[in-house]
Scaffold this motif. Structure first.
Motif, PDB file in Angstrom:
ATOM      1  N   THR A   9      -1.347  -4.666  -0.216  1.00  0.00           N
ATOM      2  CA  THR A   9      -0.278  -5.206  -1.034  1.00  0.00           C
ATOM      3  C   THR A   9       0.683  -4.102  -1.441  1.00  0.00           C
ATOM      4  O   THR A   9       1.886  -4.293  -1.461  1.00  0.00           O
ATOM      5  CB  THR A   9      -0.855  -5.916  -2.280  1.00  0.00           C
ATOM      6  OG1 THR A   9      -1.684  -6.978  -1.841  1.00  0.00           O
ATOM      7  CG2 THR A   9       0.230  -6.472  -3.165  1.00  0.00           C
ATOM      8  N   ARG A  10       0.177  -2.925  -1.750  1.00  0.00           N
ATOM      9  CA  ARG A  10       1.029  -1.840  -2.167  1.00  0.00           C
ATOM     10  C   ARG A  10       1.858  -1.302  -1.000  1.00  0.00           C
ATOM     11  O   ARG A  10       2.977  -0.856  -1.186  1.00  0.00           O
ATOM     12  CB  ARG A  10       0.212  -0.705  -2.781  1.00  0.00           C
ATOM     13  CG  ARG A  10       1.005  -0.055  -3.862  1.00  0.00           C
ATOM     14  CD  ARG A  10       0.354   1.037  -4.650  1.00  0.00           C
ATOM     15  NE  ARG A  10      -0.990   0.824  -5.053  1.00  0.00           N
ATOM     16  CZ  ARG A  10      -1.977   1.659  -4.772  1.00  0.00           C
ATOM     17  NH1 ARG A  10      -1.787   2.736  -4.061  1.00  0.00           N
ATOM     18  NH2 ARG A  10      -3.189   1.432  -5.204  1.00  0.00           N
ATOM     19  N   ASP A  14       4.486  -8.368   1.187  1.00  0.00           N
ATOM     20  CA  ASP A  14       4.436  -9.670   1.847  1.00  0.00           C
ATOM     21  C   ASP A  14       3.413  -9.756   2.977  1.00  0.00           C
ATOM     22  O   ASP A  14       3.240 -10.803   3.572  1.00  0.00           O
ATOM     23  CB  ASP A  14       5.821 -10.025   2.398  1.00  0.00           C
ATOM     24  CG  ASP A  14       6.842 -10.242   1.283  1.00  0.00           C
ATOM     25  OD1 ASP A  14       6.437 -10.686   0.188  1.00  0.00           O
ATOM     26  OD2 ASP A  14       8.023  -9.950   1.500  1.00  0.00           O
ATOM     27  N   ILE A  15       2.762  -8.655   3.306  1.00  0.00           N
ATOM     28  CA  ILE A  15       1.724  -8.629   4.342  1.00  0.00           C
ATOM     29  C   ILE A  15       0.449  -8.133   3.666  1.00  0.00           C
ATOM     30  O   ILE A  15       0.405  -7.009   3.183  1.00  0.00           O
ATOM     31  CB  ILE A  15       2.089  -7.686   5.514  1.00  0.00           C
ATOM     32  CG1 ILE A  15       3.484  -7.992   6.059  1.00  0.00           C
ATOM     33  CG2 ILE A  15       1.021  -7.726   6.585  1.00  0.00           C
ATOM     34  CD1 ILE A  15       3.608  -9.307   6.792  1.00  0.00           C
ATOM     35  N   VAL A  16      -0.573  -8.976   3.602  1.00  0.00           N
ATOM     36  CA  VAL A  16      -1.785  -8.629   2.867  1.00  0.00           C
ATOM     37  C   VAL A  16      -3.053  -8.872   3.684  1.00  0.00           C
ATOM     38  O   VAL A  16      -3.077  -9.732   4.566  1.00  0.00           O
ATOM     39  CB  VAL A  16      -1.899  -9.409   1.532  1.00  0.00           C
ATOM     40  CG1 VAL A  16      -0.810  -8.989   0.571  1.00  0.00           C
ATOM     41  CG2 VAL A  16      -1.849 -10.894   1.747  1.00  0.00           C
ATOM     42  N   VAL A  17      -4.073  -8.099   3.393  1.00  0.00           N
ATOM     43  CA  VAL A  17      -5.397  -8.298   3.983  1.00  0.00           C
ATOM     44  C   VAL A  17      -6.153  -9.232   3.060  1.00  0.00           C
ATOM     45  O   VAL A  17      -6.229  -8.993   1.852  1.00  0.00           O
ATOM     46  CB  VAL A  17      -6.148  -6.960   4.136  1.00  0.00           C
ATOM     47  CG1 VAL A  17      -7.559  -7.202   4.658  1.00  0.00           C
ATOM     48  CG2 VAL A  17      -5.378  -6.022   5.049  1.00  0.00           C
ATOM     49  N   SER A  38      -8.531 -15.376   0.219  1.00  0.00           N
ATOM     50  CA  SER A  38      -8.434 -14.698  -1.071  1.00  0.00           C
ATOM     51  C   SER A  38      -7.881 -13.306  -0.840  1.00  0.00           C
ATOM     52  O   SER A  38      -8.351 -12.581   0.050  1.00  0.00           O
ATOM     53  CB  SER A  38      -9.802 -14.590  -1.733  1.00  0.00           C
ATOM     54  OG  SER A  38      -9.720 -13.760  -2.883  1.00  0.00           O
ATOM     55  N   ASP A  39      -6.898 -12.926  -1.657  1.00  0.00           N
ATOM     56  CA  ASP A  39      -6.339 -11.576  -1.566  1.00  0.00           C
ATOM     57  C   ASP A  39      -7.003 -10.618  -2.547  1.00  0.00           C
ATOM     58  O   ASP A  39      -6.551  -9.506  -2.756  1.00  0.00           O
ATOM     59  CB  ASP A  39      -4.822 -11.591  -1.762  1.00  0.00           C
ATOM     60  CG  ASP A  39      -4.397 -12.003  -3.170  1.00  0.00           C
ATOM     61  OD1 ASP A  39      -5.261 -12.214  -4.045  1.00  0.00           O
ATOM     62  OD2 ASP A  39      -3.172 -12.140  -3.394  1.00  0.00           O
TER      63      ASP A  39
END
Length: 84
Positions: A9-10, A14-17, A38-39
């Motif tokens: 996220t950091r 807009d692109i997250v694992v 879940s992020d």
């Protein structure tokens, strides 16, 4: 210690694992799947046609492009849409 989701996220908001929580079929759509993820902070649903997003992968990590993300190879940013 930070989770992978927080690190991703950091790097790009807009692109997250995310952790894959559930994979369900979408009625009337052969290739689409409703995917619950879940992020690390909240759970949400997305729709995917990725062939490698399968029920047996629940518990694994996947990369999710949030609404508004600009993804290489796409003409427009990711949009929210209703399916089915």
């Amino acid at each position: 210690m930070q989770t992978a989701a927080h690190c991703a996220t950091r790097m790009h908001p807009d692109i997250v694992v995310c952790e894959l929580l559930a994979v369900d079929s979408v009625a009337g759509k052969d290739k689409l799947k409703k995917v619950r993820v879940s992020d690390g902070e909240k759970e949400f649903s997305v729709v995917s046609n990725a062939p490698n997003v399968l029920p047996e992968k629940v518990g694994k990590k996947i990369v999710v492009a949030r609404v508004g993300a600009e993804v290489s190879g796409m003409d427009e940013p990711v949009k929210k849409a209703n399916v089915g």
